[in-house]
Design an enzyme around this catalytic site. Structure first.
Site, PDB file in Angstrom:
ATOM      1  CB  SER A 144      -2.731   3.004  -5.030  1.00 23.77           C
ATOM      2  OG  SER A 144      -2.611   1.712  -4.479  1.00 23.77           O
ATOM      3  CG  HIS A 196      -5.206   1.900  -8.441  1.00 21.81           C
ATOM      4  ND1 HIS A 196      -5.331   1.644  -9.799  1.00 21.81           N
ATOM      5  CD2 HIS A 196      -4.250   1.061  -7.992  1.00 21.81           C
ATOM      6  CE1 HIS A 196      -4.478   0.705 -10.149  1.00 21.81           C
ATOM      7  NE2 HIS A 196      -3.807   0.313  -9.069  1.00 21.81           N
ATOM      8  CG  ASP A 208      -2.854  -1.715  -6.176  1.00 23.53           C
ATOM      9  OD1 ASP A 208      -2.820  -1.855  -7.415  1.00 23.53           O
ATOM     10  OD2 ASP A 208      -2.503  -0.676  -5.592  1.00 23.53           O
ATOM     11  CG  MET A 236      -1.269  -7.252  -4.847  1.00 23.68           C
ATOM     12  SD  MET A 236       0.240  -6.643  -4.112  1.00 23.68           S
ATOM     13  CE  MET A 236       0.225  -4.936  -4.669  1.00 23.68           C
ATOM     14  CG  HIS A 263      -3.775  -3.089 -10.805  1.00 26.40           C
ATOM     15  ND1 HIS A 263      -2.599  -2.470 -10.421  1.00 26.40           N
ATOM     16  CD2 HIS A 263      -3.434  -4.001 -11.750  1.00 26.40           C
ATOM     17  CE1 HIS A 263      -1.588  -3.000 -11.100  1.00 26.40           C
ATOM     18  NE2 HIS A 263      -2.067  -3.935 -11.893  1.00 26.40           N
ATOM     19  CG  MET A 287      -1.221  -6.693  -9.781  1.00 25.75           C
ATOM     20  SD  MET A 287      -0.459  -5.539  -8.643  1.00 25.75           S
ATOM     21  CE  MET A 287      -1.929  -4.810  -7.928  1.00 25.75           C
ATOM     22  CG  MET A 338       2.251  -2.627 -14.001  1.00 24.19           C
ATOM     23  SD  MET A 338       1.140  -1.828 -12.827  1.00 24.19           S
ATOM     24  CE  MET A 338       2.211  -1.620 -11.394  1.00 24.19           C
ATOM     25  CG  ASP A 372      -0.192   1.283 -10.525  1.00 22.07           C
ATOM     26  OD1 ASP A 372       0.260   1.883  -9.539  1.00 22.07           O
ATOM     27  OD2 ASP A 372      -0.895   0.252 -10.453  1.00 22.07           O
TER      28      ASP A 372
HETATM   29  C1  DX5 Z   1       1.984  -1.813  -7.228  1.00 26.29           C
HETATM   30  C2  DX5 Z   1       0.563  -1.324  -7.275  1.00 26.29           C
HETATM   31  C3  DX5 Z   1       0.456   0.145  -7.222  1.00 26.29           C
HETATM   32  C4  DX5 Z   1       0.977   0.745  -5.946  1.00 26.29           C
HETATM   33  C5  DX5 Z   1       1.616   2.040  -6.277  1.00 26.29           C
HETATM   34  O1  DX5 Z   1       2.013  -3.178  -7.438  1.00 26.29           O
HETATM   35  O2  DX5 Z   1      -0.076  -1.756  -8.465  1.00 26.29           O
HETATM   36  O3  DX5 Z   1      -0.873   0.589  -7.479  1.00 26.29           O
HETATM   37  O4  DX5 Z   1       0.007   0.974  -4.979  1.00 26.29           O
HETATM   38  O5  DX5 Z   1       2.243   2.531  -5.149  1.00 26.29           O
HETATM   39  P1  DX5 Z   1       3.227   3.774  -5.207  1.00 26.29           P
HETATM   40  O6  DX5 Z   1       2.464   4.944  -5.763  1.00 26.29           O
HETATM   41  O7  DX5 Z   1       3.624   3.955  -3.788  1.00 26.29           O
HETATM   42  O8  DX5 Z   1       4.381   3.399  -6.099  1.00 26.29           O
HETATM   43 ZN    ZN Z   2      -2.028  -0.804  -8.977  1.00 24.53          ZN
END
Ligand code: DX5
Ligand code: ZN
Length: 223
Positions: A7, A32, A34, A36, A65, A67, A136, A174
């Site tokens: 990620s 990956h 993320d 947000m 991903h 969010m 998750m 994840d």
């Molecule tokens: C969290 C993200 C993850 C995050 C995971 O909201 O969706 O993808 O990057 O990070 P680690 O592996 O550090 O828990």
């Molecule tokens: Zn993620």
């Protein structure tokens, strides 16, 4: 062998092109990304322009991903930016079935993400529309959180259901995935390991990816 999807959230944001290139050299299978919005989750990252800027620097599968509170408004922009998989949160979609179809129409692989507290029953009527389910294993919003062990029976129960359904759907996990937690999640049936801090936070990323892959593979053989 599990698919390893580092990620980018845990990468050096001041040096993203180099980070994306380095992680492919280190042996990552996917990247990956993320996204947000500061509303669905209490944090902000980056948008489609950033994904488009990174796309020419990587041949890896881009696993985006979302969010976001209104993911349907951003499917086309992320598809144009070069996303391969697009995951939307079931909790954020009033019309989940339609949104998944829109992802496919945009030329991407549709996926659904579920927060830890969301039951698997939300998947009952959309399994035919997805190529991946992202469970998750932390509450989304931040990297570096601790894996929630209560997610193990959830992973196992989804894996059993996917086996029965005979549909070709990947089960991804994840959050808090490390060489310590990977054996149990893979034994429970996870096939894609998303890992931020365990990979980008390591001084030897090639070893970090290898360790994760091996930690996941050993236990699958023992099953
Ligand atoms: C969290 C993200 C993850 C995050 C995971 O909201 O969706 O993808 O990057 O990070 P680690 O592996 O550090 O828990
Ligand atoms: Zn993620």
């Amino acid at each position: 062998m599990p698919i390893i999807a580092p990620s980018l959230l845990a990468a050096d944001f001041g040096n993203l092109q180099a980070e994306v290139e380095a992680i492919a050299r280190a042996g990552a299978d996917w990247l990956h990304l993320d996204i947000m919005d500061g509303h669905f989750v209490p944090n902000l990252t980056f948008g489609p322009d950033m994904v488009a800027a990174l796309r020419p620097h990587s041949h890896l599968m881009f696993d985006v991903h979302l969010m976001l509170s209104r993911p349907e408004a951003f499917i086309k922009p992320f598809a144009r930016a070069g996303a391969d998989y697009i995951s939307v949160h079931a909790e954020a979609c009033t019309h989940l079935h339609r949104t998944l179809q829109q992802i496919r129409e945009a030329g991407c692989r549709p996926a659904v993400a579920l927060n830890p507290a969301t039951p698997l029953t939300v998947l009952d009527h959309i399994l035919g529309e997805v190529e991946m389910i992202l469970l998750m294993t932390v509450n989304p919003g931040f990297g570096g959180q601790e894996f929630i062990p209560a997610m193990l029976p959830k992973i196992a129960s989804l894996a059993a259901r996917l086996r029965e359904s005979k549909l070709d759907i990947l089960l991804a996990v994840d959050g808090g995935i490390t060489p310590e937690t990977a054996p149990a999640v893979c034994q429970a049936g996870a096939r894609v390991l998303v890992a931020g801090s365990a990979v980008f936070g390591s001084s030897d990323r090639e070893k970090a990816i290898r360790d994760l892959r091996q930690a996941g593979a050993v236990n699958r053989i023992q099953v």
